[in-house]
Design a protein around this motif. Structure first.
Motif, mmCIF file in Angstrom:
data_model
loop_
_atom_site.group_PDB
_atom_site.id
_atom_site.type_symbol
_atom_site.label_atom_id
_atom_site.label_comp_id
_atom_site.label_asym_id
_atom_site.label_seq_id
_atom_site.Cartn_x
_atom_site.Cartn_y
_atom_site.Cartn_z
ATOM 1 N N GLN A 1 -72.556 -26.948 -3.776
ATOM 2 C CA GLN A 1 -72.842 -26.373 -2.465
ATOM 3 C C GLN A 1 -74.145 -25.575 -2.518
ATOM 4 O O GLN A 1 -74.300 -24.686 -3.357
ATOM 5 C CB GLN A 1 -71.699 -25.457 -2.009
ATOM 6 N N LEU B 1 -77.266 -23.026 -2.012
ATOM 7 C CA LEU B 1 -77.545 -21.612 -1.763
ATOM 8 C C LEU B 1 -78.905 -21.573 -1.091
ATOM 9 O O LEU B 1 -79.885 -22.107 -1.615
ATOM 10 C CB LEU B 1 -77.600 -20.846 -3.089
ATOM 11 N N THR C 1 -83.484 -24.337 0.163
ATOM 12 C CA THR C 1 -82.396 -24.360 -0.810
ATOM 13 C C THR C 1 -82.958 -23.946 -2.167
ATOM 14 O O THR C 1 -83.861 -24.602 -2.687
ATOM 15 C CB THR C 1 -81.790 -25.769 -0.916
ATOM 16 N N VAL D 1 -77.752 -24.422 -6.263
ATOM 17 C CA VAL D 1 -76.465 -24.979 -5.843
ATOM 18 C C VAL D 1 -75.371 -24.382 -6.727
ATOM 19 O O VAL D 1 -75.605 -24.083 -7.897
ATOM 20 C CB VAL D 1 -76.435 -26.526 -5.973
ATOM 21 N N GLU D 2 -74.190 -24.204 -6.127
ATOM 22 C CA GLU D 2 -73.045 -23.743 -6.912
ATOM 23 C C GLU D 2 -72.155 -24.936 -7.247
ATOM 24 O O GLU D 2 -71.808 -25.725 -6.364
ATOM 25 C CB GLU D 2 -72.226 -22.695 -6.142
ATOM 26 N N LYS E 1 -72.700 -11.240 -5.108
ATOM 27 C CA LYS E 1 -72.320 -12.275 -4.164
ATOM 28 C C LYS E 1 -71.196 -11.721 -3.300
ATOM 29 O O LYS E 1 -70.057 -11.582 -3.742
ATOM 30 C CB LYS E 1 -71.861 -13.511 -4.941
ATOM 31 N N VAL F 1 -76.268 -12.347 -2.213
ATOM 32 C CA VAL F 1 -75.868 -13.623 -1.616
ATOM 33 C C VAL F 1 -74.662 -13.331 -0.740
ATOM 34 O O VAL F 1 -73.790 -12.571 -1.134
ATOM 35 C CB VAL F 1 -75.422 -14.651 -2.693
ATOM 36 N N GLU G 1 -71.435 -15.181 1.064
ATOM 37 C CA GLU G 1 -70.721 -16.458 1.145
ATOM 38 C C GLU G 1 -69.999 -16.579 2.476
ATOM 39 O O GLU G 1 -69.772 -15.586 3.158
ATOM 40 C CB GLU G 1 -69.706 -16.671 0.017
ATOM 41 N N GLN H 1 -74.656 -18.852 1.803
ATOM 42 C CA GLN H 1 -73.910 -20.052 1.425
ATOM 43 C C GLN H 1 -72.780 -20.173 2.433
ATOM 44 O O GLN H 1 -72.183 -19.165 2.809
ATOM 45 C CB GLN H 1 -73.355 -19.843 0.015
#
Ligand code: C2E
Ligand code: MG
Ligand code: MG
Ligand code: MG
Length: 283
Positions: A45, A47, A55, A58-59, A200, A234, A236, A256
């Motif tokens: 996914q 970030l 972008t 990615v996670e 996060k 970050v 979420e 995200q």
């Protein structure tokens, strides 16, 4: 049926307990087999840098698709794998698979970072730093492209041990993120001493469709705290354009969420990123 427990103690063994124990045993066996049979997959996914829209990473999120059970959520099997210790092998598989995938993507998206979730049991495994070091050597990923996500509760349950483990990771040059931040009970004095790079913020704070002033105030406070500690932030769980704008205005670095991009299978990632310029991590 009765079962003795210790001297002179008799405990009734409830049929329901038996069923649960059996279900757990079966799940455990299935998990072990799943790793051998290659039933685990990773989705990724993005970030997103909230000010530029790029972008930056990615996670990796682990998935288990089993012929009999169907899709099983990591929220259900990761805790089980932690309990039984299988998380060591599963976590190593996730680390290596995500690392290899990121190295491949970086040939077309040179700045792309990779975030990998790490359980408490992995962090305190004396082998863990060596595993990370080997992955970096095998994939030739620069350490600054890798962020390891550890939950706040893991780091705060035994901060002294956590600090020692995090130092080894810091020496390797990888970044560390505190996942689900704001849901545990962070001691501010420990937070200041934890060698981490990113907070996060848990999606609980924006999960309401219309975040209240109080919700936003909490996020603003965390963002200010992060700035003081020189940590990246970050958020979420961004599910609407309004949330995305609100988070950008609050000064959150990265976002995200389903509104930005859902977790995708690796073969679809580059297409879902479109043709935007390769991203760079925000400082
Ligand atoms: P997490 O690390 O906090 O991952 C974020 C979770 O939020 C993911 O759930 C993701 O699919 C979901 N999500 C992303 N955007 C949104 C959104 O806009 N709205 C909502 N409602 N949800 C969103 P997922 O993939 O089911 O993973 C759940 C948890 O399982 C993860 O939470 C993480 O704690 C754990 N996990 C997943 N993969 C791994 C892994 O490889 N290793 C370890 N140790 N844990 C993992
Ligand atoms: Mg995570
Ligand atoms: Mg999280
Ligand atoms: Mg979370």
């Amino acid at each position: 049926r009765a079962k003795t427990e210790g001297p002179g103690k008799v405990v009734l063994f409830e049929p329901q307990m038996h069923a649960e124990a059996l279900a757990r045993l079966t799940l455990n066996g299935d998990l072990q087999r799943a790793l051998t049979l290659g039933e685990f997959r990773l989705q990724y996914q993005p970030l997103i840098d909230l000010s530029s829209g790029e972008t930056v990473g990615v996670e990796a999120l682990v998935r288990w698709q089993n012929p009999d059970r169907g899709y099983v959520s990591p929220a259900d099997f990761v805790p089980m794998a932690e309990e039984t210790g299988l998380i060591s092998d599963l976590g190593r598989w996730v680390l290596n698979t995500a690392g290899r995938q990121a190295a491949a993507w970086r040939r077309t998206r040179p700045g792309l970072g990779i975030n990998v979730n790490v359980s408490g049991r992995q962090l305190t495994d004396p082998q863990f730093a060596a595993d990370v070091e080997r992955m970096l050597a095998d994939t030739r990923l620069p350490p600054e492209a890798v962020t390891l996500e550890l939950t706040e509760s893991v780091l705060m349950s035994d901060p002294k041990t956590a600090i020692a483990c995090l130092r080894d990771l810091q020496d390797l040059g990888v970044d560390v993120s505190i996942d689900d931040f704001g849901t545990g009970y962070s001691s501010l004095s420990y937070l200041q001493r934890l060698p981490v790079d990113e907070l996060k913020i848990d999606r609980a704070f924006i999960s309401r469709e219309n975040p209240t002033t109080a919700d936003l105030a909490v996020i603003r406070t965390i963002v200010e705290l992060a700035r003081t500690l020189r940590l990246r932030t970050v958020i979420e769980g961004i599910e609407t354009e309004a949330q995305r704008n609100a988070m950008r205005l609050l000064g959150c670095d990265l976002g995200q969420g389903y509104h930005l991009c859902r977790p995708v299978h690796p073969e679809n990632l580059l297409a879902s990123l479109g043709t935007a310029e390769p991203g760079r991590r925000a400082a």
